[in-house]
Write a protein that holds these residues in place. Structure first.
Motif, PDB file in Angstrom:
ATOM      1  N   ASP A 107       0.803  -1.230   0.000  1.00 17.29           N
ATOM      2  CA  ASP A 107       0.000   0.000   0.000  1.00 17.29           C
ATOM      3  C   ASP A 107       0.833   1.275   0.000  1.00 17.29           C
ATOM      4  O   ASP A 107       0.527   2.226  -0.713  1.00 17.29           O
ATOM      5  N   ARG A 108       1.918   1.269   0.782  1.00 14.94           N
ATOM      6  CA  ARG A 108       2.722   2.484   0.911  1.00 14.94           C
ATOM      7  C   ARG A 108       3.261   2.927  -0.456  1.00 14.94           C
ATOM      8  O   ARG A 108       3.280   4.107  -0.770  1.00 14.94           O
ATOM      9  N   VAL A 109       3.726   1.951  -1.248  1.00 16.66           N
ATOM     10  CA  VAL A 109       4.295   2.265  -2.557  1.00 16.66           C
ATOM     11  C   VAL A 109       3.196   2.638  -3.544  1.00 16.66           C
ATOM     12  O   VAL A 109       3.302   3.622  -4.276  1.00 16.66           O
ATOM     13  N   MET A 110       2.113   1.853  -3.543  1.00 11.52           N
ATOM     14  CA  MET A 110       1.048   2.091  -4.511  1.00 11.52           C
ATOM     15  C   MET A 110       0.370   3.433  -4.268  1.00 11.52           C
ATOM     16  O   MET A 110      -0.142   4.054  -5.188  1.00 11.52           O
ATOM     17  N   ARG A 111       0.384   3.876  -3.013  1.00  8.92           N
ATOM     18  CA  ARG A 111      -0.261   5.139  -2.690  1.00  8.92           C
ATOM     19  C   ARG A 111       0.412   6.307  -3.402  1.00  8.92           C
ATOM     20  O   ARG A 111      -0.248   7.270  -3.787  1.00  8.92           O
ATOM     21  N   THR A 112       1.722   6.218  -3.570  1.00  5.12           N
ATOM     22  CA  THR A 112       2.430   7.327  -4.209  1.00  5.12           C
ATOM     23  C   THR A 112       1.965   7.524  -5.647  1.00  5.12           C
ATOM     24  O   THR A 112       2.086   8.611  -6.180  1.00  5.12           O
ATOM     25  N   ILE A 113       1.426   6.483  -6.295  1.00  7.86           N
ATOM     26  CA  ILE A 113       0.898   6.697  -7.641  1.00  7.86           C
ATOM     27  C   ILE A 113      -0.617   6.804  -7.621  1.00  7.86           C
ATOM     28  O   ILE A 113      -1.278   6.706  -8.657  1.00  7.86           O
TER      29      ILE A 113
END
Lengths: 630, 105
Positions: free
Chosen positions: A332-338
């Motif tokens: 989630d943390r990474v996907m949130r940035t996009i």
């Protein structure tokens, strides 16, 4: 079982109506209550999956099997927490329960499925459902697990509190289904709506549910220590992400490196079957229509099956075991940035193999807007169908010069650049969507972590059959139609009673016609025809170019690579692969997007957006490179 | 903003000390318990969360953080639910002093 292979239509009503008998029963329950497992248990393969009109909510209807009454229709409603929120799922459930959903029979009884591991919370749904006044059987699912873990509930007292029969069942094991049989055999009489001392808000439902669970001596089972201990490793600060990467790489590796040869082998088999069949048919337009039109269309759909089934086998194992939720938590943390959420990770990754199963895999994303955003950016990921044209152009135009030592050459560099280009386009598009069309998503990321469970073979197999059927039925019809149209366009008008050469066919003329439009990209009319025929599938362009250059006396004796080098400038060549990196050249994907979004609007938007983007990027590439190389 | 009545805790702290001890759920340390005081979110989200167990008076335990530090997993009503910090910030809880490392029910 014979019904499984036909188009699963259900003509309702088929049996003469027994007065007062229950004919249609709706399964209602919160998400993760085991409702769908029970539905599969009750209907086996006698079910059909479609969409409710106008929404993306799936409609699952089946006929009861394995129980004396086989004339009963079972409707599996979407998982809901209440009947009063404004989500699409809840609206659909309410419409169906009130008999106001077009095309769906009004239920005359309800099976309310509750997870007995979390009964005091699940009971919150009982109040509004009982207030509907339909005959209702309350099913305490997973009661075997609850009792095994030291929980208990007085089901007689619960029946008394709720004024409705209560049965303990286990949908996974199939125990306690006798009660359902008995319940459904009775006459349907409209119950006086239960007068429950509850006001219609969550807090009062909650208070009422707590009261009921106390009065019925409900003792919640101990939460499984196994799950917590597993999470100590699988969500560990260091081991968690590492194991996540191992899982992800395995999925990718299998879908890509085992699925691809499987698909290729399947393709070879299907082609051989086509060739075999064409030997039996008299040469002429019938043979061409059947083999190059119909059979090619059918096999272009079938060829995706191995990858779809493999991916869904993996997703099934991940989802049923409970790991998928953990994976979403980690990603989630990474996907949130996009601008997407963690659940979009697995679909986006599998899109590197093929966008078709990836788009079907977005079903695990409950948030409708996030799901739509994921569907819309998925085709930008570099799928395997782009590789043939990439390999052809790079081999023909890019010198094999080392960039970083001997291992990483200029060719690999260009290839990697194309992968990055697709990813960046997906990223930018996701951001763009989130700030325009899909702005103001009201539902935040709320993720329930279920307890770990061992997936059952039965549920995995049903899932695979289900997905295969949906894909073949829905995508198959659209793709077949488009293939036939393309075949027709490339075989008319007749020239002296025979098929025209590709350049003289209708599609060839359009290719010539659009040459002024594509000339700024550095493309000639042959490439133009290739762009048109490859709308069916990206890899088709290589075959088309082969045909065109092969039938031209000037280039006949050259290999396709050499012919292209004579005919195109480096700027146009690179512009071509850039175009393919960004354009939506895939009918199967469009068909699947139509099916998953249940409208032509989104595939149309997607097609136009991607084509315009591809055109502009190719234009910039050609102009820039032409200036650079003079 | 949805407010609860008096929470029914074992050893009753005084009402004055509650108001001092109301914090955002996102501030609740790992292994610490809280009692939901209220939610301050758009109606639809609030509704959804309340049906998942985030109702006033419910006991919540901050169980663990995701490896990247966010979202956080909370145990509430026998379920484990992960929320992002931006959501947990709008849920207010009373902290229960001296009641660590035990599961919420």
């Amino acid at each position: 079982m014979s019904s499984c292979c036909e188009t699963p239509t259900l003509d309702l009503p088929i049996e003469p109506r027994i007065p007062g008998a229950i004919r249609t029963v709706a399964l209602v329950g919160p998400p993760n209550s085991g409702k769908s497992t029970l539905f599969n248990r009750l209907t086996g393969l006698r079910q059909k999956v479609a969409n409710y009109p106008g929404v993306t909510v799936e409609q699952r209807i089946g006929r009861l099997s394995g129980i004396d009454r086989s004339d009963l229709t079972v409707i599996d409603l979407p998982g809901i927490y209440s009947l009063s929120s404004y989500s699409e799922d809840t609206r659909v459930a309410l419409d169906v329960l009130h008999g106001e959903m077009p095309g769906t029979p009004a239920p005359d009884a309800v099976l309310l499925v509750l997870d007995s591991l979390h009964l005091s919370r699940q009971l919150m749904l009982a109040a509004p459902v009982l207030a509907l006044g339909l005959p209702t059987l309350i099913l305490l699912n997973m009661s075997d697990l609850m009792e095994a873990r030291g929980g208990e509930v007085d089901s007689l007292a619960l029946a008394g509190e709720l004024g409705a029969p209560v049965a303990k069942i286990s949908a996974t094991r199939g125990t306690g289904l006798d009660a359902i049989r008995h319940f459904l055999g009775q006459k349907s009489e409209l119950q006086p709506p239960l007068q429950l001392p509850v006001m219609g808000n969550a807090a009062s439902y909650r208070q009422w549910a707590s009261g009921v669970s106390t009065r019925t001596n409900y003792r919640a089972p101990l939460s499984s220590a196994v799950s917590r201990n597993l999470d100590n490793i699988l969500l560990h600060r260091v081991w968690g992400p590492l194991l996540f990467l191992v899982v992800v790489i395995t999925v990718f590796q299998v879908v890509f490196s085992i699925g691809q040869p499987l698909s290729d082998g399947f393709q070879t088999l299907l082609d051989a079957m086509g060739a075999h069949a064409s030997a039996w048919l008299p040469a002429g337009w019938i043979q061409s229509l059947l083999i190059e039109g119909v059979w090619k269309g059918v096999s272009s759909v079938l060829v995706f099956l191995p990858q779809i089934l493999l991916l869904f086998l993996f997703i099934g194992v991940l989802e049923d075991s409970g790991y998928l939720a953990r994976a979403a938590l980690i990603a989630d943390r990474v996907m949130r940035t996009i601008g997407l959420n963690g659940k979009a990770f697995i679909p986006l990754l599998s899109a590197y193999a093929c966008a078709v199963p990836a788009i079907m895999a977005t079903r695990t994303i409950e948030n409708k807007r996030d799901r739509l955003a994921t569907i819309l950016v998925t085709p930008f990921m570099t799928c395997s169908a782009r590789l043939p044209i990439y390999i052809l152009i790079i081999a023909a135009f890019v010198p094999n010069r080392p960039v970083l030592g001997d291992i990483f050459g200029l060719r690999a560099c260009v290839m990697l650049g194309l992968y990055v280009l697709g990813f960046v386009a997906a990223l930018v598009t996701a951001r763009l969507l989130k700030s325009t069309l899909l702005r103001a998503s009201p539902t935040p990321f709320i993720l329930e972590l279920p307890q770990y469970r061992l997936p059952t073979l039965r549920s995995l197999l049903l899932r695979l059959v289900d997905r295969a059927r949906v894909f073949l039925h829905q995508a198959g019809t659209v793709i077949l139609a488009v293939t036939l149209v393309l075949w027709l366009l490339s075989h008319v008008p007749f020239h002296d009673g025979a098929f025209p050469a590709l350049a003289q066919s209708f599609i060839g003329r359009v290719g010539l016609l659009i040459e002024p439009v594509i000339r700024p990209l550095g493309f000639n009319w042959k490439i133009g025809i290739g762009l048109l025929t490859s709308v069916l599938a990206r890899e088709v362009i290589v075959g088309t170019l082969g045909t065109l250059y092969g039938s031209d006396p000037a280039t006949q004796h050259l290999t396709l690579q050499t012919a292209l080098r004579h005919d195109m400038h480096i700027g146009g060549a690179i512009a071509l692969v850039v175009y393919f990196a960004l354009a939506m050249q895939c009918t199967s994907t469009l068909a699947v997007v139509r099916r998953e979004t249940n409208s032509w609007k989104w595939p149309a938007i997607q097609f136009i957006y991607m084509t315009v983007l591809a055109y502009l990027a190719a234009l910039a590439t050609n102009q820039g490179l032409s200036r650079l190389f003079g | 903003m949805l407010q609860a009545g008096k929470p029914h805790l074992g050893p009753h702290p005084t009402p004055e000390s509650w108001s001092l001890n109301v914090i955002a759920l996102s501030e609740l340390g790992i292994g610490k318990h809280g009692i939901v005081e209220g939610l301050d979110l758009p109606e639809e989200v609030q509704h959804h969360l309340m049906h998942m167990g985030f109702v006033p008076d419910a006991r919540v335990l901050a169980l663990r953080r995701a490896p990247a530090g966010d979202p956080t997993v909370y145990a509430i009503d026998g379920m484990e639910i992960a929320l992002r910090q931006e959501t947990a910030r709008s849920i207010h809880v009373w902290i229960i002093p001296g009641d660590d490392e035990q599961e919420g029910s």
